[in-house]
Write a protein that holds these residues in place. Sequence first.
Motif, PDB file in Angstrom:
ATOM      1  N   THR A   1      -2.711  -4.044   4.945  1.00  0.00           N
ATOM      2  CA  THR A   1      -2.030  -5.342   4.847  1.00  0.00           C
ATOM      3  C   THR A   1      -1.861  -6.069   6.166  1.00  0.00           C
ATOM      4  O   THR A   1      -1.554  -7.262   6.175  1.00  0.00           O
ATOM      5  CB  THR A   1      -0.631  -5.176   4.226  1.00  0.00           C
ATOM      6  OG1 THR A   1       0.205  -4.434   5.121  1.00  0.00           O
ATOM      7  CG2 THR A   1      -0.702  -4.458   2.890  1.00  0.00           C
TER       8      THR A   1
ATOM      9  N   TRP B   1      -2.239   1.721  -1.500  1.00  0.00           N
ATOM     10  CA  TRP B   1      -2.408   1.287  -0.116  1.00  0.00           C
ATOM     11  C   TRP B   1      -1.072   0.895   0.487  1.00  0.00           C
ATOM     12  O   TRP B   1      -0.081   0.697  -0.205  1.00  0.00           O
ATOM     13  CB  TRP B   1      -3.396   0.121  -0.014  1.00  0.00           C
ATOM     14  CG  TRP B   1      -2.907  -1.179  -0.572  1.00  0.00           C
ATOM     15  CD1 TRP B   1      -2.174  -2.146   0.063  1.00  0.00           C
ATOM     16  CD2 TRP B   1      -3.114  -1.680  -1.917  1.00  0.00           C
ATOM     17  NE1 TRP B   1      -1.921  -3.204  -0.783  1.00  0.00           N
ATOM     18  CE2 TRP B   1      -2.489  -2.945  -1.987  1.00  0.00           C
ATOM     19  CE3 TRP B   1      -3.774  -1.166  -3.035  1.00  0.00           C
ATOM     20  CZ2 TRP B   1      -2.506  -3.697  -3.169  1.00  0.00           C
ATOM     21  CZ3 TRP B   1      -3.788  -1.927  -4.198  1.00  0.00           C
ATOM     22  CH2 TRP B   1      -3.157  -3.173  -4.246  1.00  0.00           C
TER      23      TRP B   1
ATOM     24  N   SER C   1      -0.238  -8.066   0.203  1.00  0.00           N
ATOM     25  CA  SER C   1      -0.436  -7.537  -1.151  1.00  0.00           C
ATOM     26  C   SER C   1      -0.016  -8.553  -2.196  1.00  0.00           C
ATOM     27  O   SER C   1      -0.745  -8.810  -3.172  1.00  0.00           O
ATOM     28  CB  SER C   1       0.369  -6.242  -1.329  1.00  0.00           C
ATOM     29  OG  SER C   1      -0.028  -5.262  -0.418  1.00  0.00           O
TER      30      SER C   1
ATOM     31  N   PRO D   1       0.312  -0.871  -4.604  1.00  0.00           N
ATOM     32  CA  PRO D   1       0.816  -1.104  -3.245  1.00  0.00           C
ATOM     33  C   PRO D   1       2.121  -0.336  -3.073  1.00  0.00           C
ATOM     34  O   PRO D   1       3.062  -0.540  -3.834  1.00  0.00           O
ATOM     35  CB  PRO D   1       1.033  -2.616  -3.210  1.00  0.00           C
ATOM     36  CG  PRO D   1       1.265  -3.008  -4.645  1.00  0.00           C
ATOM     37  CD  PRO D   1       0.474  -2.041  -5.477  1.00  0.00           C
TER      38      PRO D   1
ATOM     39  N   ILE E   1      -7.624  -6.705   0.156  1.00  0.00           N
ATOM     40  CA  ILE E   1      -6.935  -6.278  -1.070  1.00  0.00           C
ATOM     41  C   ILE E   1      -7.575  -6.927  -2.291  1.00  0.00           C
ATOM     42  O   ILE E   1      -7.691  -6.297  -3.357  1.00  0.00           O
ATOM     43  CB  ILE E   1      -5.432  -6.594  -0.959  1.00  0.00           C
ATOM     44  CG1 ILE E   1      -4.833  -5.787   0.204  1.00  0.00           C
ATOM     45  CG2 ILE E   1      -4.707  -6.261  -2.259  1.00  0.00           C
ATOM     46  CD1 ILE E   1      -3.476  -6.254   0.655  1.00  0.00           C
TER      47      ILE E   1
ATOM     48  N   HIS F   1       4.129  -6.143   3.122  1.00  0.00           N
ATOM     49  CA  HIS F   1       3.315  -6.281   1.910  1.00  0.00           C
ATOM     50  C   HIS F   1       3.138  -7.721   1.438  1.00  0.00           C
ATOM     51  O   HIS F   1       2.760  -7.951   0.292  1.00  0.00           O
ATOM     52  CB  HIS F   1       3.905  -5.438   0.780  1.00  0.00           C
ATOM     53  CG  HIS F   1       3.364  -4.043   0.737  1.00  0.00           C
ATOM     54  ND1 HIS F   1       2.069  -3.759   0.354  1.00  0.00           N
ATOM     55  CD2 HIS F   1       3.925  -2.854   1.051  1.00  0.00           C
ATOM     56  CE1 HIS F   1       1.859  -2.455   0.405  1.00  0.00           C
ATOM     57  NE2 HIS F   1       2.974  -1.880   0.837  1.00  0.00           N
TER      58      HIS F   1
END
Length: 756
Positions: free
Chosen positions: A371, A366, A198, A402, A380, A195
Amino acid sequence: MATKPPAGDPVQDAPQVAPPKHAAAGLPAIGHTLKIAGQQMGLARTARTLLKVNQKDGFDCPGCAWPEGDKRHTAEFCENGAKAVAEEATLRRVTPDFFAEHPVSELAARSGYWLGQQGRITQPMYLAEGSDHYEAVPWQRAFEIIAQELRALDSPDEALFYTSGRTSNEAAFLFQLFAREFGTNNLPDCSNMCHESSGSALNETIGIGKGSVSLEDLHQADLIIVAGQNPGTNHPRMLSALEQAKSSGAKIISVNPLPEAGMERFKNPQTPLGMLKGTALNDLFLQIRIGGDQALFRLLNKLVIEAGGATDEAFIREHTHGYEEFAAAAKEADWQETLTATGLPRPDIERALAMILASERTIVCWAMGLTQHKHAVATIREVVNLLLLRGNIGRPGAGVCPVRGHSNVQGDRTMGIFERPAPAFLDALDAEFGITSPRHHGYDVVRSIEALRDGRAKVLFAMGGNFVGATPDTEVTEAAIRRAALTVHVSTKLNRSHAVTGRRALILPTLGRTDKDVQASGKQFVTVEDSMGMVHASRGNLAPASPHLLSEPAIVARLARAVLGEPSRTPWEEFEKDYAAIRDRISRVVPGFEDFNARAARPGGFRLPHAPRDERRFPTKTGKANFTAAPVEYPEVPAGRLLLQTLRSHDQYNTTIYGLDDRYRGITGGRRVVMVHPDDAAELGLADGSYTDLVGEWADGVERRAPGFRVVHYPTARGCAAAYYPETNVLVPLDSTADTSNTPASKSVVVRFEPA
């Protein structure tokens, strides 16, 4: 009754294939949970352990980071959470006798499944230079070996301190404190591989790299978009939240190259009706081509703007920046290009638009499907644009979500596990401890591998995880690891990182989440932060697997004392004796943790502040939420090739393999499978059941090959394929990463097929 581990590796290249399922959970999940738990723990231990999972007076599941509500079920766990607990609370043991019997060269030839099935490691183990066997070593000697190597470095930046997302807040805070007092910001972590995209996108657009919603928001939403995520396997308890949202009238759109059983129908094992009938979750399934998400959201944004009266003009005017530039870029979105990028029919996109326009409160969830692409951060950002257009951040039932994978990966970042720390964090840390933290940035995971490969890093110390199994470009990574002078892994169980080592290696066995942690001041608890910013206590209830185990905070404290010695003014010994002392220091360094000890002791814990959610205040450089306007990208694949995404099976959590089945996809008894659409397979001459080598294609011209995969004709998106990691990590080039975040692009690998 608990059973012994498998004596040999089962055959993994002869899987059986049946049609995929169209519903998740239900009675089969209960049966499989009880079977796995019984094999690992026995019936009595299973009951005693599972009834404490995710309870307010129990321990946090060592699996995913999905949150719990204030009201808990008696069985507050999912099938895969139970597997994670069973593997940690297993009665199987890996003793020094095991290592005497099995040389490292043999372990390196074993599968990850076999290694993980052997059980809990009971004593510190040392692999001397030139040896092929680990030998037991006293803790003091282990720390002396590490101190010797670290003190011999020409620079602190030749050391790498990796963190897995299972590490508690207390241990993570001590770990980053030690690394910075030692003199480096080389703090790569598992978030770099998942992530990070993100966090990069959200920090720029809303000012904080975390989600903005709570469970209650999900329950109140009008529309939930689940993009690039498979909750049925990766976050099964999320299905309960989606079911509750549906019962309140929410609509759900799923955006995924693969149909997933959990999003089709959820058979809730908590209720008789749920098990028998279940709830259909998807209202619309957008079977998108891999990497087409940015193009989809860009076109949707254009259509929202053009709808007339559909944007929240007051919110845009008062709370956002960059709208005009973004709107101009959005207006250039082209229908035909979008249909090419996404592979979607126009009516499906129009239906999605109608659902967005009908929703007053929208949440977008998501995971890795968004990612892990070159253009992941831009994708994103485009998701955020959609939410900003209609004022869907900072109000109930709306926001960004996320969904984090590992149980405390978000908390570790909050505690300072980051190679690019904020100056304000370092200033607070230095003021509290009287140290001078380095200000130059350190290495993330990819750059750490490069540093090992190039000889710029010589020691890898990993706090949990499976660094070798989780990282890309397997052959490059393993060669880099073997160049290290010393590799150290704090672990509960065996994995491939213990078999692919530096010239010397140590395994430091630690307590797990399920274990009681008793220190000089008495029984301890640790804390974790879930995917929605709730911080709560975790208390193990089982006797430790061995009297020779140390807790993660104790390992860091003793390591620091051995390496830093008398010059360090940090009270490491006090921290080991009483974790409350660690939390007191955290409360003075990390914003939002004021009065930490008292708040952590409350049942259920406390929620961290989140300015966009709580105040509609956006702590970005502009002081507002930022619209962005990146060029639209999507993968273009040469003729005769497919775009491969790596993913998990249902019997898997991250790199931990619990079994050889992927029940919902109809695959049993093996993992070396590649899922290909029947029409693509026909064009490529790939018969169902035939065997093929997957060969990656990348700009460097290097051949990366994953041999011997069974072809499975599967209803994936056209032009796309899917196969499990870590077996396919070998195909992901080290240099193929997301812009800005540097996350490996494991979801968009161009492959060709050659006969096995």
